[in-house]
Design a protein around this motif. Structure first.
Motif, PDB file in Angstrom:
ATOM      1  N   PRO A 112       0.805  -1.227   0.000  1.00 25.10           N
ATOM      2  CA  PRO A 112       0.000   0.000   0.000  1.00 25.10           C
ATOM      3  C   PRO A 112       0.836   1.274   0.000  1.00 25.10           C
ATOM      4  CG  PRO A 112      -0.860  -1.577   1.597  1.00 25.10           C
ATOM      5  CD  PRO A 112       0.469  -2.098   1.142  1.00 25.10           C
ATOM      6  N   LYS A 128      -3.993   3.121  -1.650  1.00 22.65           N
ATOM      7  CA  LYS A 128      -4.508   2.148  -0.670  1.00 22.65           C
ATOM      8  C   LYS A 128      -5.975   1.769  -0.913  1.00 22.65           C
ATOM      9  CE  LYS A 128      -1.256   3.834   2.808  1.00 22.65           C
ATOM     10  NZ  LYS A 128      -1.033   4.309   4.181  1.00 22.65           N
ATOM     11  N   GLU A 184      -8.130  -1.848   0.695  1.00 19.08           N
ATOM     12  CA  GLU A 184      -7.265  -2.610   1.605  1.00 19.08           C
ATOM     13  C   GLU A 184      -8.143  -3.260   2.676  1.00 19.08           C
ATOM     14  OE1 GLU A 184      -3.925  -3.283   1.770  1.00 19.08           O
ATOM     15  OE2 GLU A 184      -3.776  -2.488  -0.258  1.00 19.08           O
ATOM     16  N   HIS A 186      -5.931  -3.454   8.274  1.00 19.22           N
ATOM     17  CA  HIS A 186      -5.379  -2.219   8.806  1.00 19.22           C
ATOM     18  C   HIS A 186      -6.171  -1.732  10.011  1.00 19.22           C
ATOM     19  CE1 HIS A 186      -8.810  -0.845   6.618  1.00 19.22           C
ATOM     20  NE2 HIS A 186      -8.272  -1.149   5.463  1.00 19.22           N
ATOM     21  N   CYS A 241     -13.400  -0.057   4.415  1.00 16.91           N
ATOM     22  CA  CYS A 241     -12.344   0.240   3.446  1.00 16.91           C
ATOM     23  C   CYS A 241     -12.726   1.439   2.607  1.00 16.91           C
ATOM     24  CB  CYS A 241     -12.007  -0.974   2.597  1.00 16.91           C
ATOM     25  SG  CYS A 241     -12.946  -1.128   1.096  1.00 16.91           S
ATOM     26  N   ASN A 256      -8.766  -4.444  -5.910  1.00 14.44           N
ATOM     27  CA  ASN A 256      -7.461  -4.812  -5.381  1.00 14.44           C
ATOM     28  C   ASN A 256      -7.343  -6.290  -5.029  1.00 14.44           C
ATOM     29  OD1 ASN A 256      -4.868  -4.513  -4.455  1.00 14.44           O
ATOM     30  ND2 ASN A 256      -5.401  -3.398  -2.617  1.00 14.44           N
TER      31      ASN A 256
END
Length: 742
Positions: free
Chosen positions: A136, A418, A421, A425, A461, A546
């Motif tokens: 990222p 990012k 993601e 996180h 996200c 992603n």
């Protein structure tokens, strides 16, 4: 004028070792060309050292290369070649810390169960090293990933031998997923109509509010979404699949991504471990809690923590765990020779690496007798499980794919800034009780809210508007350049995808799409469409978010090419620079194990070679460096010759390995540089080098093969001794002398 610069990343495991073989050659060949190559250490050990310099000596400290590269990726001068790195699970982090401490690095131990605020702060400090910590930061652009034309041509002419036929008698293999209460069904999404600082808070059923995260800055046009995995439903799903596997007499396997999704997926993994081993774990629950056994780290962690007990108690629990296997279905094995099951360590079952092998092996995985056997592949969340189900059912029905005739599936992946993601996180949480987790803006407006129960997994996200627009533009560009259909893999029934579809429909008309085949399909339908084309030998562009980018760029290359390490991965950075990724490192640990055991490293550096070509071409584009033109053209020629002559590493000891492949790439590149006539000085410099390498080919290859067959010592796993490792990776004195004399 200052020299152009390529930054080469030093990472982990097999790619790091291969760097020690190839980088000296690269630096020597480009000498005097106006190009420099810098080495940046973003290995797991390097990232730990950079983040914990407090008690280290000056000799032990290293720059924080990841932060430096992250800043570089925001400039038009960025030219980064990024090799696969470890996305660390907790067991890997702990193993790396242990090795560093043993080597005299005063790194604090990871506080697995923090007992005070200081230990909580230390745990948070370590979190920046865990999971998908590198990508990222560097991926300030979207992904254009495809096999180079020469690589695909070679793969069709010389198809890999790993494909196994599906049994004509039928297969019991299947992909299973949840039918409700997973991330897919609960996902809610919205697009920000204005910028705002938001917070994530938990409102319990008694009305008490706890802030989970605050000061999260969102910008206009940004897509945000939240979703919840209901763990009661998850555990019920696991229990049902255990019964199904037992009834059908097939292996049970679990497929998650506990490295990339470093918070959500280890929890999901742990629930599977606790359901499968329920009888033994519940019987000894209090004892296991006292010794800190953590099922989220797999059965291996439980077994390791038993060493803290008296011998008789340890033996009792081990016996009870062993007894579980008598009544449960057999587990798929990661390493049957050492009894390592699918549930031992979470980072051993990376879905994007494991599921292609299930397809390749005819719906089978390895059992405890080291034999292939039909399996149930559990992929709990439906967001992407359906596309794996589609390819499995397709091959069951129509038979195995043929690498000599199958078409290619390239990918345009949304990942800049990012994007998407998931579960990895500081916006992923395990619910502390019943209530609601909600996203609230600075005016107090609730943007999104999710009902949760104790232990449920909440994730949020983001995907910013600029990367989405760039992704759509890149998809159109690739469709025009290739003439292939470009399919957006988006499901309108899913909250996040519905918002992205709105943006695709909004921004696509900004581009000239006349004559192009651009469609939006649900992942399962997109997979069906793509497989039909593959079987006809036709190419297709998958345009994905992603996570699917990550999955598909392993799945199809493994089937087409035998490995995803041979893919060309170009990331045009949003600010104008370039990031060039070199393949996937899912099998890198096994390569190191083989090297240590028998002195053979089968890592294929073709990805690095291919990435270097567009890296040099970017220098040409930015600086008009004529020598870079020659280097790029001759390297491209050398790669083609390398493939034509079959100089790729063998999987077997006492045959050509990475070091032999590196020699032949160097030979063919020197020959091409000596034969070209665009740059007389380079021609004169490389003519004697090519001649010397040609004349000593037999001697060099004999020296390289002589280095195989016995165990080797590289002085460490996560932080090898560079001198020892370099000696192992450059064992031909004759070859080294020729290169070093340049």
């Amino acid at each position: 004028m200052k020299n152009a610069k390529i930054t080469w990343t030093y990472t982990d495991e097999a790619p790091a070792l291969a760097t020690l073989a190839f980088l000296p050659i690269l630096k020597t060949y480009i000498k005097g060309s106006g190009i420099d190559v810098d080495l940046a250490d973003i290995s797991l050990a390097g990232r730990i050292i950079a983040n914990f310099p407090d008690n280290l000596t000056e000799d032990q400290k290293i720059p924080d290369w990841l932060t430096i590269l992250g800043e570089m990726a925001l400039t038009d001068e960025a030219n980064i070649i990024k090799l696969p790195n470890i996305s660390a699970s907790l067991p890997q982090l702990q193993a790396a810390i242990k090795e560093l401490r043993e080597k005299g690095y005063d790194i604090p131990e990871y506080p697995e169960e923090p007992k005070n605020e200081a230990e909580k702060a230390l745990q948070a400090r370590f979190s920046v090293v865990l999971g998908s910590a590198v990508n990222p930061v560097l991926r300030e652009g979207n992904s254009d990933r495809r096999p180079a034309a020469s690589v695909k041509k070679f793969a069709q002419k010389n198809p890999h031998k790993m494909m196994r036929d599906w049994p004509e008698s039928g297969s019991k293999a299947q992909v299973t997923h949840m039918a409700e209460k997973d991330f897919y069904s609960s996902e809610k999404s919205t697009t920000m109509d204005k910028a705002s600082d938001v917070k994530i808070e938990f409102l319990d059923r008694d009305g008490k509010t706890t802030t989970l995260k605050e000061n999260l800055h969102l910008i206009e046009g940004e897509v945000i979404d939240t979703a919840v995995m209901n763990v009661a439903a998850l555990r019920q799903f696991y229990a049902e699949q255990i019964q199904e596997a037992k009834k059908n007499g097939v292996l049970l396997s679990l497929h998650l991504k506990a490295t990339m999704m470093k918070i959500s997926d280890p929890i999901m993994f742990g629930h599977c471990v606790s359901v499968y081993y329920k009888e033994a774990l519940e019987k000894h629950q209090d004892t296991l809690q006292e010794i800190g056994a953590n099922v989220n780290n797999g059965l291996a962690d439980v077994l390791e923590k038993l060493n803290r007990l008296q011998a008789d108690k340890k033996a009792e629990i081990e016996a009870d765990i062993e007894a579980v296997y008598e009544n449960q279905p057999d587990l798929a094995m990661v390493d049957s020779r050492h009894g390592i099951t699918n549930l031992h360590v979470p980072n051993n079952i990376i879905v994007d690496a494991s599921m292609p092998n299930v397809v390749r092996d005819g719906g089978k995985m390895w059992n405890k007798n080291d034999e292939l056997e039909d399996c149930i592949a559990m992929i709990p969340d439906r967001s992407y499980a359906t596309m794996y189900k589609e390819i499995l059912e397709n091959t069951k029905r129509l038979g195995q794919f043929d690498p000599s005739t199958m078409g290619s599936v390239s990918n345009v992946g949304l990942m800049a800034q990012k994007a998407e993601e998931y579960g990895s996180h500081d916006k992923t949480f395990e619910a502390s009780g019943e209530g609601t987790i909600r996203v609230v803006d600075e005016a107090g407006t609730i943007l999104l809210a999710q009902t949760v129960e104790m232990g449920d997994i909440f994730r949020m996200c983001q995907a910013k508007d600029l990367p989405i627009r760039d992704w759509i533009k890149l998809a159109v560009k690739r469709a025009k350049a290739s003439g292939s259909p470009a399919i957006f893999w988006l499901d309108g029934n899913r909250g996040h995808d519905a918002e992205i579809i709105k943006k695709v429909n909004q921004y696509l008309p900004e581009h000239d799409t006349s004559g192009l085949n651009i469609q939006i399909m649900k992942p399962q339908e997109a997979m069906k469409f793509t497989l039909e084309r593959i079987r006809r030998g036709e190419d297709t562009i998958s345009v994905t978010g992603n996570v699917l980018r990550d999955y598909l760029t392993d799945l199809f290359p493994i089937l087409e090419l035998g490995t995803s390490a041979r893919m060309l991965s170009i990331v045009p950075l949003l600010e104008g620079g370039g990031l060039f990724e070199t393949g996937a490192g899912g099998s890198a640990p096994k390569h190191v194990q083989q090297l240590l055991k028998e002195g053979h490293t089968r890592w294929d550096s073709l990805g690095e070679y291919c990435a270097l070509v567009p890296s040099l071409e970017l220098i040409v584009e930015n600086t008009k460096n004529d020598k870079a033109v020659v280097l790029a053209e001759t390297l491209d020629f050398a790669i083609a010759k390398y493939l034509e002559n079959g100089r790729l590493p063998s999987r077997k000891v006492n045959e050509i390995d990475n070091r032999g492949s590196t020699f032949y790439l160097a030979l063919y590149w020197a020959q091409a540089l000596a034969a070209q006539d665009k740059d007389k000085l380079m021609q004169e410099r490389f003519a004697p080098v090519a001649k010397s390498l040609e004349e000593n080919e037999t001697k060099i290859t004999e020296e390289l093969l002589a280095a195989q067959g016995d165990s080797v010592d590289i002085g460490g796993y996560y932080i090898p001794d560079i001198k020892l490792a370099a000696k192992v990776m450059r064992p031909s004195a004759t070859f080294c002398a020729i290169i070093d004399a340049m």
